[in-house]
Design a protein around this motif. Structure first.
Motif, PDB file in Angstrom:
ATOM      1  N   ARG A 102       0.834  -1.205   0.000  1.00 20.28           N
ATOM      2  CA  ARG A 102       0.000   0.000   0.000  1.00 20.28           C
ATOM      3  C   ARG A 102       0.876   1.266   0.000  1.00 20.28           C
ATOM      4  N   GLY A 103       1.984   1.180  -0.721  1.00 23.21           N
ATOM      5  CA  GLY A 103       2.858   2.339  -0.894  1.00 23.21           C
ATOM      6  C   GLY A 103       3.717   2.666   0.307  1.00 23.21           C
ATOM      7  N   LYS A 104       3.733   1.826   1.341  1.00 23.93           N
ATOM      8  CA  LYS A 104       4.601   2.098   2.500  1.00 23.93           C
ATOM      9  C   LYS A 104       5.326   0.818   2.933  1.00 23.93           C
ATOM     10  N   PRO A 105       6.365   0.955   3.771  1.00 23.39           N
ATOM     11  CA  PRO A 105       7.084  -0.241   4.215  1.00 23.39           C
ATOM     12  C   PRO A 105       6.126  -1.243   4.872  1.00 23.39           C
ATOM     13  N   THR A 106       6.367  -2.525   4.608  1.00 17.68           N
ATOM     14  CA  THR A 106       5.522  -3.564   5.210  1.00 17.68           C
ATOM     15  C   THR A 106       5.699  -3.564   6.735  1.00 17.68           C
ATOM     16  N   VAL A 107       4.781  -4.223   7.422  1.00 18.14           N
ATOM     17  CA  VAL A 107       4.759  -4.123   8.891  1.00 18.14           C
ATOM     18  C   VAL A 107       6.057  -4.677   9.509  1.00 18.14           C
ATOM     19  N   HIS A 108       6.568  -5.813   8.989  1.00 21.63           N
ATOM     20  CA  HIS A 108       7.783  -6.370   9.601  1.00 21.63           C
ATOM     21  C   HIS A 108       9.008  -5.486   9.330  1.00 21.63           C
ATOM     22  N   VAL A 109       8.953  -4.686   8.248  1.00 22.12           N
ATOM     23  CA  VAL A 109      10.065  -3.765   7.965  1.00 22.12           C
ATOM     24  C   VAL A 109       9.957  -2.539   8.882  1.00 22.12           C
ATOM     25  N   GLU A 110       8.756  -1.996   8.996  1.00 23.37           N
ATOM     26  CA  GLU A 110       8.547  -0.792   9.821  1.00 23.37           C
ATOM     27  C   GLU A 110       8.706  -1.108  11.317  1.00 23.37           C
ATOM     28  N   TYR A 111       8.282  -2.309  11.722  1.00 24.20           N
ATOM     29  CA  TYR A 111       8.392  -2.721  13.129  1.00 24.20           C
ATOM     30  C   TYR A 111       9.405  -3.865  13.197  1.00 24.20           C
ATOM     31  N   ASP A 112       8.961  -5.106  13.324  1.00 22.64           N
ATOM     32  CA  ASP A 112       9.880  -6.254  13.310  1.00 22.64           C
ATOM     33  C   ASP A 112       9.039  -7.509  13.068  1.00 22.64           C
ATOM     34  N   ASP A 113       9.700  -8.635  12.851  1.00 22.61           N
ATOM     35  CA  ASP A 113       8.979  -9.860  12.469  1.00 22.61           C
ATOM     36  C   ASP A 113       7.983 -10.284  13.550  1.00 22.61           C
ATOM     37  N   ALA A 114       8.438 -10.267  14.803  1.00 27.61           N
ATOM     38  CA  ALA A 114       7.566 -10.746  15.882  1.00 27.61           C
ATOM     39  C   ALA A 114       6.324  -9.867  15.979  1.00 27.61           C
ATOM     40  N   THR A 115       6.517  -8.555  15.832  1.00 26.22           N
ATOM     41  CA  THR A 115       5.357  -7.645  15.886  1.00 26.22           C
ATOM     42  C   THR A 115       4.412  -7.931  14.725  1.00 26.22           C
ATOM     43  N   ALA A 116       4.974  -8.158  13.525  1.00 26.97           N
ATOM     44  CA  ALA A 116       4.121  -8.436  12.361  1.00 26.97           C
ATOM     45  C   ALA A 116       3.292  -9.703  12.587  1.00 26.97           C
ATOM     46  N   LEU A 117       3.925 -10.703  13.174  1.00 25.93           N
ATOM     47  CA  LEU A 117       3.202 -11.952  13.454  1.00 25.93           C
ATOM     48  C   LEU A 117       2.029 -11.683  14.406  1.00 25.93           C
ATOM     49  N   LEU A 118       2.324 -10.924  15.459  1.00 23.40           N
ATOM     50  CA  LEU A 118       1.276 -10.623  16.450  1.00 23.40           C
ATOM     51  C   LEU A 118       0.204  -9.703  15.888  1.00 23.40           C
ATOM     52  N   VAL A 119       0.592  -8.772  15.029  1.00 21.32           N
ATOM     53  CA  VAL A 119      -0.400  -7.893  14.385  1.00 21.32           C
ATOM     54  C   VAL A 119      -1.392  -8.751  13.616  1.00 21.32           C
ATOM     55  N   GLY A 120      -0.884  -9.700  12.826  1.00 19.86           N
ATOM     56  CA  GLY A 120      -1.776 -10.578  12.055  1.00 19.86           C
ATOM     57  C   GLY A 120      -2.676 -11.375  12.969  1.00 19.86           C
ATOM     58  N   ASP A 121      -2.101 -11.961  13.992  1.00 20.37           N
ATOM     59  CA  ASP A 121      -2.898 -12.757  14.948  1.00 20.37           C
ATOM     60  C   ASP A 121      -4.014 -11.905  15.562  1.00 20.37           C
ATOM     61  N   ALA A 122      -3.623 -10.710  16.021  1.00 14.32           N
ATOM     62  CA  ALA A 122      -4.586  -9.863  16.744  1.00 14.32           C
ATOM     63  C   ALA A 122      -5.659  -9.310  15.805  1.00 14.32           C
ATOM     64  N   LEU A 123      -5.298  -9.018  14.558  1.00 13.10           N
ATOM     65  CA  LEU A 123      -6.311  -8.537  13.609  1.00 13.10           C
ATOM     66  C   LEU A 123      -7.317  -9.645  13.308  1.00 13.10           C
ATOM     67  N   GLN A 124      -6.803 -10.859  13.219  1.00 11.41           N
ATOM     68  CA  GLN A 124      -7.709 -11.974  12.910  1.00 11.41           C
ATOM     69  C   GLN A 124      -8.722 -12.182  14.042  1.00 11.41           C
ATOM     70  N   THR A 125      -8.241 -12.179  15.262  1.00 14.12           N
ATOM     71  CA  THR A 125      -9.189 -12.406  16.367  1.00 14.12           C
ATOM     72  C   THR A 125     -10.114 -11.201  16.549  1.00 14.12           C
ATOM     73  N   LEU A 126      -9.602  -9.998  16.270  1.00 17.56           N
ATOM     74  CA  LEU A 126     -10.463  -8.810  16.363  1.00 17.56           C
ATOM     75  C   LEU A 126     -11.621  -8.912  15.357  1.00 17.56           C
ATOM     76  N   ALA A 127     -11.339  -9.474  14.192  1.00 16.51           N
ATOM     77  CA  ALA A 127     -12.393  -9.613  13.173  1.00 16.51           C
ATOM     78  C   ALA A 127     -13.574 -10.403  13.748  1.00 16.51           C
ATOM     79  N   PHE A 128     -13.272 -11.499  14.424  1.00 18.09           N
ATOM     80  CA  PHE A 128     -14.363 -12.335  14.962  1.00 18.09           C
ATOM     81  C   PHE A 128     -15.042 -11.654  16.154  1.00 18.09           C
ATOM     82  N   GLN A 129     -14.247 -10.919  16.929  1.00 23.57           N
ATOM     83  CA  GLN A 129     -14.841 -10.162  18.045  1.00 23.57           C
ATOM     84  C   GLN A 129     -15.856  -9.150  17.502  1.00 23.57           C
ATOM     85  N   VAL A 130     -15.465  -8.456  16.431  1.00 24.98           N
ATOM     86  CA  VAL A 130     -16.351  -7.435  15.848  1.00 24.98           C
ATOM     87  C   VAL A 130     -17.627  -8.076  15.310  1.00 24.98           C
ATOM     88  N   LEU A 131     -17.478  -9.226  14.663  1.00 26.78           N
ATOM     89  CA  LEU A 131     -18.654  -9.865  14.055  1.00 26.78           C
ATOM     90  C   LEU A 131     -19.571 -10.505  15.101  1.00 26.78           C
TER      91      LEU A 131
END
Ligand code: GRG
Length: 300
Positions: A102-131
């Protein structure tokens, strides 16, 4: 079916993108709440970018059955959060290893690999919480089914499964049928689910739902055919992600199997079929029809 004017479609699209952005900003935890860095990275991954194709499909399908727009916002957030998580994980070094999204550094580049992994995990569970945390239909049992549908579309029988097939296919020859099977899961499942969830938030009869499902399946695959053409033809600045990666990674694509001209013809045929599925629904399906056209002619 009378086609929507380009101006009306652009205005509608802008309005849905804006309300989706506001809804996403509302459901994502504030960056001031602990753990601050994780919440900041989640917002970085989701906000301020993306075409919001899946939320647009949710709203377009939902309007056909008269669903409440505020309920559609929740569904739109859920599917977009799943989509955003998939992009964050897909970009990681263990998968597609990309530095630009999306025209900017990917999450693991801007932050780090472990954060990117957790971001994905947390976004996925947030999706189900919202629904799951507020009504999106008046029928609780239907809502349970909708939550199940999103889980199915995202998991090993849907998007994650498609990604596994994709990773296993690098450097191998796939035939057209195998390529289609992969994309029906990897990209198609969540797009199809977006249309079906939108429709189920409202009231549609069985025949309409079948037509919408046919449109959704074709549009999901169409999205990927066009993605392959764009990857082969557009430049990195236009795409906002690294162009030409499929060929670089020796990945089978519609372009590598058919060539650009036939891939384009296939996209046109699929578009015609998707529009034919909507035809009997008349003007109510105008936004869905315009979206299929947009998917074929999108710039990135
Ligand atoms: C990691 C479980 C897991 C799955 C990843 C969807 C996916 C599966 C990976 C994305 C890789 C990719 C580029 C697929 C091609 C189609 C696609 C989903 C493109 C990106 O979607 P857009 O164009 O992106 O809707 P924006 O940025 O507009 O939201």
């Amino acid at each position: 079916m009378t086609a929507l004017s380009p101006q009306d479609f652009a205005a509608w699209m802008g309005a849905i993108q804006q309300r989706t952005e506001a809804a996403l900003a509302g459901v994502l935890p504030e960056p001031t709440i602990a753990p601050e860095r994780l919440h900041e990275a989640m917002r970085y991954a989701v906000l301020g970018g993306g075409k919001r194709v899946r939320p647009l499909l949710v709203h377009a399908a939902g309007a056909i059955g008269g669903a409440q727009p505020e309920r559609l916002d929740r569904i739109a957030c859920a599917v977009e959060l799943i989509h955003a998580y998939s992009l964050v994980h897909d970009d990681m070094p263990c998968m597609d290893d990309d530095v630009l999204r999306r025209g900017k550094p990917t999450v693991h580049v801007e932050y780090d690999d472990a954060t990117a992994l957790l971001v994905g995990d947390a976004l996925q569970t947030l999706a189900f919480q919202v629904l799951a945390s507020a009504p999106v239909t008046d029928m609780p049992t239907r809502q349970l089914g909708m939550i199940g549908l999103l889980a199915m579309a995202s998991g090993s029988r849907g998007m994650a499964g498609g990604q596994a097939i994709d990773l296993a296919a690098v450097g191998r020859q796939l035939d057209l049928r195998e390529l289609e099977f992969m994309h029906i899961h990897k990209t198609g499942a969540l797009i199809r689910c977006s249309v079906l969830l939108g429709a189920q938030a409202g009231t549609v009869d069985g025949e309409t739902l079948e037509r919408l499902d046919r449109y959704a399946k074709l549009t999901g695959l169409l999205f990927q055919v066009v993605d392959d053409i764009l990857d082969a033809e557009a430049d990195t600045a236009t795409l906002g992600k690294t162009a030409g990666k499929d060929a670089d990674h020796d990945k089978p694509t519609y372009v590598s199997l058919l060539g650009v001209a036939d891939a384009r013809r296939l996209a046109q045929d699929m578009l015609a079929e998707a529009l034919a599925a909507l035809e009997p629904l008349g003007a109510r399906a105008g936004h869905l029809a315009a979206l299929a056209n947009y998917i074929v002619h999108r710039p990135f």
